[in-house]
Motif scaffolding. Structure first.
Motif, PDB file in Angstrom:
ATOM      1  N   GLY A 141     -24.648   8.430  40.858  1.00  0.00           N
ATOM      2  CA  GLY A 141     -23.685   8.702  41.913  1.00  0.00           C
ATOM      3  C   GLY A 141     -24.220   9.584  43.029  1.00  0.00           C
ATOM      4  N   TYR A 142     -25.535   9.611  43.239  1.00  0.00           N
ATOM      5  CA  TYR A 142     -26.128  10.476  44.267  1.00  0.00           C
ATOM      6  C   TYR A 142     -25.897   9.920  45.671  1.00  0.00           C
ATOM      7  N   ALA A 143     -25.678  10.828  46.617  1.00  0.00           N
ATOM      8  CA  ALA A 143     -25.377  10.460  47.996  1.00  0.00           C
ATOM      9  C   ALA A 143     -26.616   9.956  48.721  1.00  0.00           C
ATOM     10  N   ILE A 144     -26.399   9.339  49.869  1.00  0.00           N
ATOM     11  CA  ILE A 144     -27.475   8.737  50.633  1.00  0.00           C
ATOM     12  C   ILE A 144     -28.556   9.747  51.030  1.00  0.00           C
ATOM     13  N   GLY A 145     -28.148  10.958  51.399  1.00  0.00           N
ATOM     14  CA  GLY A 145     -29.133  11.969  51.794  1.00  0.00           C
ATOM     15  C   GLY A 145     -30.073  12.315  50.665  1.00  0.00           C
ATOM     16  N   ALA A 146     -29.538  12.450  49.454  1.00  0.00           N
ATOM     17  CA  ALA A 146     -30.366  12.746  48.294  1.00  0.00           C
ATOM     18  C   ALA A 146     -31.309  11.585  48.001  1.00  0.00           C
ATOM     19  N   GLY A 147     -30.798  10.367  48.157  1.00  0.00           N
ATOM     20  CA  GLY A 147     -31.626   9.197  47.904  1.00  0.00           C
ATOM     21  C   GLY A 147     -32.788   9.081  48.876  1.00  0.00           C
ATOM     22  N   ILE A 148     -32.500   9.283  50.149  1.00  0.00           N
ATOM     23  CA  ILE A 148     -33.560   9.214  51.159  1.00  0.00           C
ATOM     24  C   ILE A 148     -34.591  10.307  50.925  1.00  0.00           C
ATOM     25  N   ALA A 149     -34.122  11.522  50.644  1.00  0.00           N
ATOM     26  CA  ALA A 149     -35.037  12.646  50.442  1.00  0.00           C
ATOM     27  C   ALA A 149     -35.967  12.406  49.264  1.00  0.00           C
ATOM     28  N   ILE A 150     -35.418  11.935  48.141  1.00  0.00           N
ATOM     29  CA  ILE A 150     -36.269  11.772  46.961  1.00  0.00           C
ATOM     30  C   ILE A 150     -37.231  10.605  47.125  1.00  0.00           C
ATOM     31  N   GLU A 151     -36.825   9.571  47.843  1.00  0.00           N
ATOM     32  CA  GLU A 151     -37.727   8.440  48.064  1.00  0.00           C
ATOM     33  C   GLU A 151     -38.888   8.835  48.980  1.00  0.00           C
ATOM     34  N   ILE A 152     -38.614   9.631  49.997  1.00  0.00           N
ATOM     35  CA  ILE A 152     -39.695  10.110  50.864  1.00  0.00           C
ATOM     36  C   ILE A 152     -40.634  11.018  50.082  1.00  0.00           C
ATOM     37  N   LEU A 153     -40.065  11.971  49.354  1.00  0.00           N
ATOM     38  CA  LEU A 153     -40.867  12.948  48.622  1.00  0.00           C
ATOM     39  C   LEU A 153     -41.729  12.293  47.549  1.00  0.00           C
ATOM     40  N   LEU A 154     -41.141  11.423  46.741  1.00  0.00           N
ATOM     41  CA  LEU A 154     -41.893  10.835  45.636  1.00  0.00           C
ATOM     42  C   LEU A 154     -42.910   9.809  46.109  1.00  0.00           C
TER      43      LEU A 154
END
Length: 240
Positions: free
Chosen positions: A130-143
């Motif tokens: 249930g993670y929000a879009i901002g969290a998803g974008i951040a983790i995809e960029i970081l990882l």
């Protein structure tokens, strides 16, 4: 190697990644009593890259991922003229794998595409946690950034020889262990595209996230590695 040979290698390698990784999630993760769970799925994705790195690394470099191809270019390790061919082969391999996986999964009478899906990536209502879009974008960029740093470092000619596939495969396993609950883990636009095209709906509408975020992370890694590592020389064929 010729462009056709490298393209075929990337097609087959990406097929194996999507079929093996997403297949483990769709077919084996929730199997009654002996389901492999999150840990098993993470390991499956890592093993697909590890095995293909040894199988086709000397042919195409075993990118299997548009973000990797672009990140290697950004790091000065891959020619720009070959990017479109590599990405096309990767995306087609991912789509083919998703189609075959759907056909096999459909052989189970309890399987329902709308309910079980094909391990597509997503945020918000499509996020496993249930993670929000901002969290998803951040983790995809970081990882994706760190995935490319691992690839660039492990394939540097100054790195210990013969261990690059292990480092890259284990790196991808770790990435999945962290981020499956957030986005179902992409770090790979091709891997996201295949399942999303078959699932449609939310997965397809959110696909742009899993192209833009990984590519941003990959480009940043390519730039950073050139600064801290001096570019380096490839040892497993990312130049073809």
């Amino acid at each position: 190697m010729t462009a056709v040979q490298k393209s075929l290698a990337e097609f087959l390698g990406t097929f194996w990644l999507v079929f093996g990784g997403c297949g483990s999630a769709v077919i084996a993760a929730g199997f009654p009593d002996v389901g492999i769970g999150l840990l098993g799925v993470a390991l499956a994705f890592g093993l697909t890259v590890l095995t293909m790195a040894y199988a086709i690394g000397h042919i195409s470099g075993c990118h299997l991922n548009p973000a990797v191809t672009i990140g290697l270019w950004a790091g000065g390790r891959f020619p720009a003229k070959e990017i479109p061919v590599y990405i096309a082969a990767q995306v087609l391999g991912a789509i083919a794998a998703a189609v075959v996986l759907y056909l096999i999964a459909s052989g189970n009478p309890d399987y329902d595409l709308a309910i079980n899906g094909l391990a597509a990536n997503g945020v918000g209502d499509k996020s496993p946690g249930g993670y929000a879009i901002g969290a998803g974008i951040a983790i995809e960029i970081l990882l994706t950034f760190f995935f490319l740093m691992i690839i660039l470092g492990a394939t540097d000619g100054r790195a210990p020889a013969g261990f690059a596939p292990l480092a890259i495969g284990l790196g991808l396993t770790l990435i999945h262990l962290i981020s499956i609950p957030v986005t179902n883990t992409s770090v790979n636009p091709a891997r996201s595209t295949g399942p999303a095209l078959i699932e449609g709906g939310i997965a397809l509408s959110q696909l742009w996230i899993f192209w833009i975020a990984p590519i941003i992370g990959a480009i940043l890694a390519g730039i950073v590695y050139k600064v801290i590592g001096g570019g380096g020389q490839d040892i497993i064929g990312t130049e073809g």
